[in-house]
Design a protein around this motif. Structure first.
Motif, PDB file in Angstrom:
ATOM      1  N   ASP A  20     -82.819-112.911  25.444  1.00  0.00           N
ATOM      2  CA  ASP A  20     -82.712-114.126  24.628  1.00  0.00           C
ATOM      3  C   ASP A  20     -81.819-113.929  23.409  1.00  0.00           C
ATOM      4  O   ASP A  20     -81.308-114.894  22.846  1.00  0.00           O
ATOM      5  CB  ASP A  20     -84.093-114.591  24.156  1.00  0.00           C
ATOM      6  N   TYR A  21     -81.635-112.694  22.972  1.00  0.00           N
ATOM      7  CA  TYR A  21     -80.878-112.399  21.753  1.00  0.00           C
ATOM      8  C   TYR A  21     -79.436-111.983  22.019  1.00  0.00           C
ATOM      9  O   TYR A  21     -78.656-111.840  21.094  1.00  0.00           O
ATOM     10  CB  TYR A  21     -81.608-111.319  20.945  1.00  0.00           C
ATOM     11  N   VAL A  24     -76.513-114.340  20.617  1.00  0.00           N
ATOM     12  CA  VAL A  24     -76.309-114.211  19.171  1.00  0.00           C
ATOM     13  C   VAL A  24     -75.587-112.905  18.859  1.00  0.00           C
ATOM     14  O   VAL A  24     -74.672-112.869  18.034  1.00  0.00           O
ATOM     15  CB  VAL A  24     -77.658-114.291  18.419  1.00  0.00           C
ATOM     16  N   GLU A  27     -71.953-113.263  19.807  1.00  0.00           N
ATOM     17  CA  GLU A  27     -71.222-114.010  18.781  1.00  0.00           C
ATOM     18  C   GLU A  27     -70.937-113.147  17.552  1.00  0.00           C
ATOM     19  O   GLU A  27     -69.933-113.344  16.873  1.00  0.00           O
ATOM     20  CB  GLU A  27     -72.015-115.250  18.350  1.00  0.00           C
ATOM     21  N   ALA A  28     -71.827-112.176  17.307  1.00  0.00           N
ATOM     22  CA  ALA A  28     -71.663-111.297  16.141  1.00  0.00           C
ATOM     23  C   ALA A  28     -70.782-110.084  16.448  1.00  0.00           C
ATOM     24  O   ALA A  28     -70.610-109.221  15.588  1.00  0.00           O
ATOM     25  CB  ALA A  28     -73.034-110.834  15.650  1.00  0.00           C
ATOM     26  N   GLN A  87     -73.427-113.836  30.179  1.00  0.00           N
ATOM     27  CA  GLN A  87     -73.367-114.090  28.742  1.00  0.00           C
ATOM     28  C   GLN A  87     -72.106-113.504  28.111  1.00  0.00           C
ATOM     29  O   GLN A  87     -71.957-113.512  26.888  1.00  0.00           O
ATOM     30  CB  GLN A  87     -74.636-113.545  28.074  1.00  0.00           C
TER      31      GLN A  87
END
Length: 157
Positions: A20-21, A24, A27-28, A87
């Motif tokens: 789930d992470y 993020v 993106e980082a 992803q």
């Protein structure tokens, strides 16, 4: 900052919350995930010793049990790898045999991971412990920063 992360999993629900992470983290700046599933040497010994006197001899059971375990792990690795690749991250897979905490720390060093992202509990989800024993070992012994993904808490506990 964390271009290459290590994602250790035993494929339990709490450990898989890490997925789930990933968006993020991507993106980082995360570009690669090293997926690690440690084949617990104690588990192999337990599986291999099971069934003596039932359904054949220990060597017959050992071969069958190990084959089934290997196939199950391969399926879960493929599914998890695909989920990660969807992803947008590159995936490297490691499946060492040994003690989970030690092998995770060793894999993080060997792979040059910049971050370890681990679920707070795995299959040995002990109800009233703050952390699972493997995640606790990794936190105490890893050279890299460790991001612990908290398990779902039901009923306020």
């Amino acid at each position: 900052m964390f271009e290459r992360i290590l994602f250790p999993t035993d494929f339990s629900v709490p450990s898989m919350k890490v997925l789930d992470y990933i968006p993020v983290l991507h993106e980082a700046g995360t570009r690669e995930v090293v997926l690690v599933h440690v084949i617990d040497s104690k588990e192999i010994t337990l599986i291999a010793s099971g069934g003596q006197g039932f359904l054949g001899t220990v060597p017959d059971r050992e071969t069958e049990a190990q084959r089934e375990l290997r196939e199950e792990i391969q399926h879960r690795i493929v599914d998890t790898r695909r989920a990660l690749e969807r992803q947008g991250v590159k995936v490297t897979v490691r499946t060492p045999l040994g003690t989970p905490g030690k092998e995770i720390v060793a894999a993080a060093d060997a792979e040059g991971a910049s971050l370890i992202v681990i679920g707070s509990h795995g299959r040995s989800n002990i109800r009233d412990r703050l952390l699972g024993t493997v995640s606790e070992y990794v936190i105490k012994n890893a050279r890299q920063p460790v991001l612990v993904i908290k398990r779902e808490v039901i009923g306020g506990r």
